[in-house]
Design a protein around this motif. Sequence first.
Motif: not given
Length: 192
Positions: A49-50, A65-67, A86-89, A103-105
Amino acid sequence: MKKLLAVGLVLALSGCGGGYDSLPPQVSDGNGGTIGAGGTFPTDKGDWKYRSVSNEDGVFSLSASIYATNTYTVPKYPNLKQRSWIELEKRKMANDTISKRFTIFAPEEVKCTPNCDIRIKFNGNTATYSFLQSTEGVLTPVSEQSSSELFDKTVQSNKATVYLPIVGLSKEFGSEFNLRGYDAAKMKFISE
């Protein structure tokens, strides 16, 4: 007579099943392909998802981000399953440099107070990284260099496993990620 013969033939074939009613149902994979029992996704892409954030000067933040593809049972609520992501920025700084963040959620409490080491496997190669937990379940690498390295490894890999020390679980939980299909074009600033 021809009509009776045709009706008889149809009844005979339907009585035998015709072979089609015993086949497993076809299910859409969400990417234009189909799968049946024991089948695989033809495209096998991850579900990225972007999004972007902008102000009067233009876009200054891009994220993807990807679950995880698997879930774990919440220790306090055995009927509840959770999934990490995970989210990449990429963020454009005032001096036109670009920072990369990883970032890891983890939706549950993690044994990181305030920091811990977390093993991550990219395409079969495992390494240990130091993370900080500033907010419950939100894990960020301790250094910008490590964050940038993890960002790059994520976008260059097909799969990853993040071993999370979830409070209440007897051992680390391996959150598995299908990283295929990352669209670098959606994570690129015009000036890059």
